[in-house]
Motif scaffolding. Sequence first.
Motif, short mmCIF file in Angstrom:
data_model
loop_
_atom_site.label_atom_id
_atom_site.label_comp_id
_atom_site.label_asym_id
_atom_site.label_seq_id
_atom_site.Cartn_x
_atom_site.Cartn_y
_atom_site.Cartn_z
N PHE A 39 0.98 -1.37 -0.03
CA PHE A 39 -0.10 -0.09 -0.06
C PHE A 39 1.04 1.29 0.06
CE2 PHE A 39 -2.38 3.28 1.87
CZ PHE A 39 -3.55 3.53 1.16
N PRO A 40 1.68 1.27 0.83
CA PRO A 40 2.71 2.61 0.86
C PRO A 40 3.15 2.96 -0.54
CG PRO A 40 2.98 1.54 2.83
CD PRO A 40 2.37 0.57 1.87
N PHE A 41 3.78 1.71 -1.31
CA PHE A 41 4.46 2.01 -2.46
C PHE A 41 3.52 2.48 -3.60
CE2 PHE A 41 5.77 0.14 -6.45
CZ PHE A 41 7.03 0.60 -6.75
N MET A 42 2.33 1.87 -3.25
CA MET A 42 1.17 2.01 -4.42
C MET A 42 0.89 3.58 -4.30
SD MET A 42 -1.24 -1.56 -4.04
CE MET A 42 -2.45 -0.54 -3.90
N VAL A 43 0.97 3.99 -3.23
CA VAL A 43 0.28 5.48 -2.69
C VAL A 43 1.51 6.17 -3.42
CG1 VAL A 43 0.23 7.39 -0.97
CG2 VAL A 43 -1.00 4.95 -0.61
N PHE A 70 1.24 6.69 -7.19
CA PHE A 70 0.33 7.59 -7.62
C PHE A 70 0.58 8.84 -7.42
CE2 PHE A 70 -2.05 3.50 -7.93
CZ PHE A 70 -2.77 3.60 -9.23
N TRP A 71 1.15 9.16 -6.33
CA TRP A 71 1.60 10.57 -5.97
C TRP A 71 2.71 10.88 -7.00
CZ3 TRP A 71 0.62 15.11 -4.30
CH2 TRP A 71 1.72 15.70 -4.00
N VAL A 116 2.31 11.23 1.29
CA VAL A 116 2.18 9.78 1.21
C VAL A 116 2.49 9.27 2.42
CG1 VAL A 116 3.82 7.97 0.28
CG2 VAL A 116 3.22 9.79 -0.99
N PHE A 117 3.21 9.79 3.48
CA PHE A 117 3.56 9.35 4.70
C PHE A 117 2.02 9.12 5.78
CE2 PHE A 117 3.95 10.45 9.28
CZ PHE A 117 4.58 9.59 9.78
N PHE A 160 -3.86 4.37 6.89
CA PHE A 160 -4.30 3.09 6.35
C PHE A 160 -3.64 2.32 7.28
CE2 PHE A 160 -3.33 -0.66 4.07
CZ PHE A 160 -4.62 -0.91 3.80
N ILE A 161 -2.43 2.16 8.08
CA ILE A 161 -1.83 1.32 8.65
C ILE A 161 -2.71 1.40 10.28
CG2 ILE A 161 0.22 0.48 9.81
CD1 ILE A 161 1.88 1.59 7.61
N VAL A 162 -2.68 2.57 10.73
CA VAL A 162 -3.47 2.44 11.97
C VAL A 162 -4.72 2.09 11.74
CG1 VAL A 162 -4.40 4.18 13.46
CG2 VAL A 162 -2.21 4.53 12.59
N GLY A 163 -5.61 2.13 10.53
CA GLY A 163 -7.03 1.70 10.60
C GLY A 163 -6.79 0.07 10.51
#
Length: 272
Positions: free
Chosen positions: A109-113, A116-117, A136-137, A143-146
């Motif tokens: 997910f972080p890499f995908m964000v 796209f950024w 991005v951070f 997302f990770i917290v969720g």
Amino acid sequence: MGNKVDGNEMSFLDHLEELRWVLVRSVAAILVGAIVAFIFSDFIFDRLIFLPKTPEFFTNRMLCLLAERLNSPVLCINSTPLSIININMAGQFNTHIMVSVYMGIVLAFPFMVFQFWKFVRPALYDVERKKSRGVVFYISLLFIVGVLFGYFIISPLTIHFLGGYSVSGEVTNQINLGSYIGSVASVTLATGILFELPILVVFLTKAGIVTPMFLRKYRKHTFVVIMSVAAVITPPDILSLLLVTFPLWLLFEASIGLSARLYRRKLKGEGQ
């Protein structure tokens, strides 16, 4: 300011080609994450997926300790491990594949964000880029917290309520593997996405689609929507409903604050 290639404005087809490579790299990242998850299946299943149904899980232990302190046995959940069965010939293999894909999405997910950024960033003005630093951070963090919230809070409550629910003593619960995995995966991913609410509000405010006044006006309506969403992704008991509704409501209130701050900056910039 559009994307550029060799100092020239990119054409529509150039944009499509760049977007295609963003999607290709994102899918490749998910595939790599899924392969890693597939290889480390013992850890993924025994120490992550199946742990929330056992008494040793952190949330279950803490609630049982609290139940003992308060002399309230109802707070102690999953004190008896839930039994999982498989009834399909290819059920365990298909589940292994499905869980690996889920984990691939979470890991990538972080890499995908970021991808796209990188695609969107060249189209922004310099001042917009400066104001968007760290996006991005923050998207990845929320997302990770969720996901962690869904895993540590909602999942064990869901397992306890639905796994132990019975309409009659004549019926024995035998939880299917696919049903269990689907419940845990959907809850964790859903909360991960829902926790992106502040980012969505910031984007809509910058785009001029919503204002803090609009958000405050429909605060009551939003509360009803949040409770409805929480009711869909949680078991039908009041404790689980409140545990999801409360943090989502806090996120919405924080979103109003962010929207108001951005709106004041916008008005100040237009007034100069």
